[in-house]
Scaffold this active site. Sequence first.
Site, PDB file in Angstrom:
ATOM      1  N   CYS A   1       0.837  -1.210   0.000  1.00  7.99           N
ATOM      2  CA  CYS A   1       0.000   0.000   0.000  1.00  7.99           C
ATOM      3  C   CYS A   1       0.872   1.260   0.000  1.00  7.99           C
ATOM      4  O   CYS A   1       1.506   1.567  -0.981  1.00  7.99           O
ATOM      5  CB  CYS A   1      -0.981  -0.035   1.172  1.00  7.99           C
ATOM      6  SG  CYS A   1      -2.320   1.186   0.976  1.00  7.99           S
TER       7      CYS A   1
ATOM      8  N   HIS B   1      -3.761  -4.977   0.419  1.00  3.70           N
ATOM      9  CA  HIS B   1      -3.290  -5.352   1.759  1.00  3.70           C
ATOM     10  C   HIS B   1      -3.314  -6.869   1.953  1.00  3.70           C
ATOM     11  O   HIS B   1      -4.246  -7.394   2.568  1.00  3.70           O
ATOM     12  CB  HIS B   1      -4.163  -4.682   2.832  1.00  3.70           C
ATOM     13  CG  HIS B   1      -3.844  -3.244   3.042  1.00  3.70           C
ATOM     14  ND1 HIS B   1      -2.829  -2.816   3.872  1.00  3.70           N
ATOM     15  CD2 HIS B   1      -4.389  -2.127   2.499  1.00  3.70           C
ATOM     16  CE1 HIS B   1      -2.770  -1.491   3.848  1.00  3.70           C
ATOM     17  NE2 HIS B   1      -3.706  -1.049   3.024  1.00  3.70           N
TER      18      HIS B   1
ATOM     19  N   GLU C   1      -1.745  -8.646   4.017  1.00  4.91           N
ATOM     20  CA  GLU C   1      -1.677  -9.050   5.428  1.00  4.91           C
ATOM     21  C   GLU C   1      -3.062  -9.251   6.040  1.00  4.91           C
ATOM     22  O   GLU C   1      -3.214 -10.011   6.997  1.00  4.91           O
ATOM     23  CB  GLU C   1      -0.857  -8.032   6.239  1.00  4.91           C
ATOM     24  CG  GLU C   1      -1.588  -6.754   6.648  1.00  4.91           C
ATOM     25  CD  GLU C   1      -1.751  -5.746   5.512  1.00  4.91           C
ATOM     26  OE1 GLU C   1      -1.308  -6.030   4.379  1.00  4.91           O
ATOM     27  OE2 GLU C   1      -2.328  -4.665   5.772  1.00  4.91           O
TER      28      GLU C   1
END
Length: 238
Positions: free
Chosen positions: A105, A207, A209
């Site tokens: 990001c 993202h 994660e």
Amino acid sequence: MAPVIGLTTSGRDERGAHSLPAAYAEAVVRAGGVPVLLPPVGDATAALAAALDGLLLTGGGDLDPTLYGEAAHGSVYSVNPARDGIEVALARHAAQAGLPCLCICRGAQVLNVALGGSLVQHLPERVGDGLAHRVPPRRHAFHEVRVEPDTLLARVVGAGATLGASSHHQAVDRVGRGLRVNARAADGTVEGVELEGHPWLLAVQWHPELTAASDPRQQALFDGLVAAALGAPERRRS
Ligand code: MN
């Protein structure tokens, strides 16, 4: 020895804290890496660079647009010069030294600017509102990302479409030196870049994660970073 992966954190916030959402370090641990947080205070870039086997540039607020020669759009938020400075320096080091590096990001935007590129400062004014890259004010939306074939990204997460958790209002505009676009959204927004000629440097605008614990294709980005860091111990001494 498990590879040491440096993770950048927020600048000093209104609570007097340097912070990072836990999901980043958790994904690195699942991959077999040792996460070390790197708060942007002081100038330890050279010492950090020598101590790390891999680098993860994390998400956060916007870069100062003067770094790419533009005046700030009214929507720009959370600019932190200390964080900008250390992350740009670390990104340049990773690019030049061949340090394995995953940029997420804001991290993708840092990498692009560090290599001379520019950003779209506010996506809705460029691509309209047809595809949500963020749920206002700052929550994530999900949208498909088309991965370009014959790229490092395709080898890591697989070619074709993948579902990304998206929370951004900026993106890569002019592409930085040596970078290749490796993923786009359906509205044409650049969703990933990688550095040609580098052993392992990937940047994604979404993202991974946030969904890596349940989506192996997203976890593969962290696994790939740690595997590249493990495979290149000589870089610790260079
Ligand atoms: Mn997006």
